[in-house]
Design an enzyme around this catalytic site. Structure first.
Site, short mmCIF file in Angstrom:
data_model
loop_
_atom_site.label_atom_id
_atom_site.label_comp_id
_atom_site.label_asym_id
_atom_site.label_seq_id
_atom_site.Cartn_x
_atom_site.Cartn_y
_atom_site.Cartn_z
CE1 TYR A 92 -34.22 -0.67 -20.74
CE2 TYR A 92 -31.85 -0.60 -21.09
CZ TYR A 92 -33.08 -1.18 -21.34
OH TYR A 92 -33.17 -2.27 -22.17
CD GLU A 114 -36.41 -3.19 -21.32
OE1 GLU A 114 -35.82 -3.10 -22.41
OE2 GLU A 114 -37.65 -3.01 -21.21
#
Length: 375
Positions: free
Chosen positions: A101, A189
């Site tokens: 991530y 993101e």
């Protein structure tokens, strides 16, 4: 403002951040053609402005044309958290060995952009934060220096043991920060950022949201906006000089002043009720503003009663009362109304409302309790 995955990845690609090969499709026939073009396996992903697509069945792996067809038929038209799926993204299947991530957002505590990273990618970051908060690494980025090579290396080596991957990540993270700054984003993101079987980094999914207050200088971003029903109402309110946010309750609120509007909602909650909206009409007693505000409130089918809470400061209460009467003469209101009027010339204003047979109360607590009872 939010944008779709395919739009976010198009922006990432402009900054030479590697993304998957993919085709946007609106019909089953387009999905079949895209699957044949990209080859198998491929992934069919719903494009809606909300998370949790995978859990809802909006992401499916297709190993054959038949799989792609059935996936398209199942996903197109599907409802995901109130959003109807009108388009899907067909992405080339990728073989990978690990998921990471990486994301940037604003940290108000450090008054800077914060780079968040975790070796536990592929799931919602909120779940990681809840179950294993130590797995999320946070790096504050100095607003004057930006993400320097030193900081980028620090992040990269916290995520990757392999120097080849870390060196790739250093370049990618600097580009990701530049995307964030250049687009006036509030969130950028990549989840997951995968390590492919041949040892390269690839953005498998992308998510971006933007600062609404900066959209005036981001015309290309603004052109991507697809407002939902609530956002359309908020834009209408802004155009009319009102501040409006829809909530989930059944007591419609019309108030002048943001502070009083918050206090009104608190009062309703205190007595066990649920406000249906935040609505600040400002300091004007212009009848048209009241008409526009009432139309907004009544457009919400959940509203069972309207609570009007006005405090006259610079604006005189008798002017507000005249405005209310004028407004209510223009529109038909079939649900109960409770009015509390206080402040400058309140005696005159209350007399005007009384003569018009409008229901009035003296205090905010009385208004809230009566509204709850009527709802």
């Amino acid at each position: 403002m939010k944008i779709h995955e395919y739009q976010a990845k198009e922006i990432l690609a402009r900054y030479e951040i590697p993304v998957t090969k993919e085709v946007l499709c609106y019909t089953v026939a387009e999905v079949k053609a895209a699957a044949e073009k990209l080859g198998y396996p491929c992934v069919v992903k719903a494009q809606v402005l909300t998370g949790g697509r995978g859990k809802a069945g909006g992401v499916k792996l297709a190993r054959t044309l038949a799989d792609a067809t059935s996936a398209a038929e199942a996903i197109l038209g599907m409802d995901i958290k109130g959003f109807k799926v009108e388009k899907v993204l067909v992405a080339q299947g990728v073989s990978f060995v690990n998921e990471i991530y990486a994301g940037l957002t604003i940290d108000r505590n450090t008054k800077s952009v914060v780079f968040m990273a975790s070796r536990e990618g592929g799931v919602e970051i909120e779940e990681v934060a809840k179950d294993n908060p130590d797995a999320i690494l946070k790096f504050a980025i100095d607003p004057d220096l930006g993400i320097t090579p030193f900081v980028a290396r620090k992040i990269a080596y916290a995520l990757f043991d392999d120097s080849k991957l870390a060196n790739q990540a250093v370049v990618m993270f600097q580009k990701l920060y530049q995307v964030f700054i250049d687009t006036d984003a509030s969130l950028v993101e990549i989840n997951p950022l995968v390590i492919t079987s041949d040892g390269n980094l690839l953005a498998l999914d992308g998510k971006m949201t933007f600062d609404d207050n900066a959209l005036f200088r981001q015309p290309e971003i603004l052109a991507l906006n697809e407002p939902d029903e609530d956002e359309i109402k908020e834009l209408y309110a802004k155009d009319k000089g009102l501040s409006y946010i829809r909530l989930d309750g059944n007591i419609g609120c019309m108030v002048n002043g943001a502070g009083l509007a918050m206090a009104t909602m608190d009062m309703i909650k205190l007595y066990g009720g649920e406000p249906a909206n935040f609505l600040d009409i400002g300091g004007s007693s212009n009848p048209q503003k009241v008409v526009d505000a009432m139309n907004l409130i009544l457009s919400d089918k959940n509203v069972k009663v309207v609570m009007i809470n006005i405090f006259g400061g610079i604006t005189r209460c008798d002017d507000v009362a005249k405005g209310l009467i004028s407004a209510l003469e223009q529109i038909k209101v079939k649900i109960p109304i409770v009015i509390r009027l206080s402040g400058t010339n309140s005696k005159e204003g209350l007399e005007i409302l009384k003569n018009a047979n409008l229901p009035i109360v003296e205090t905010m607590s009385e208004a809230a309790q009566m509204a709850i009872s009527l709802a």
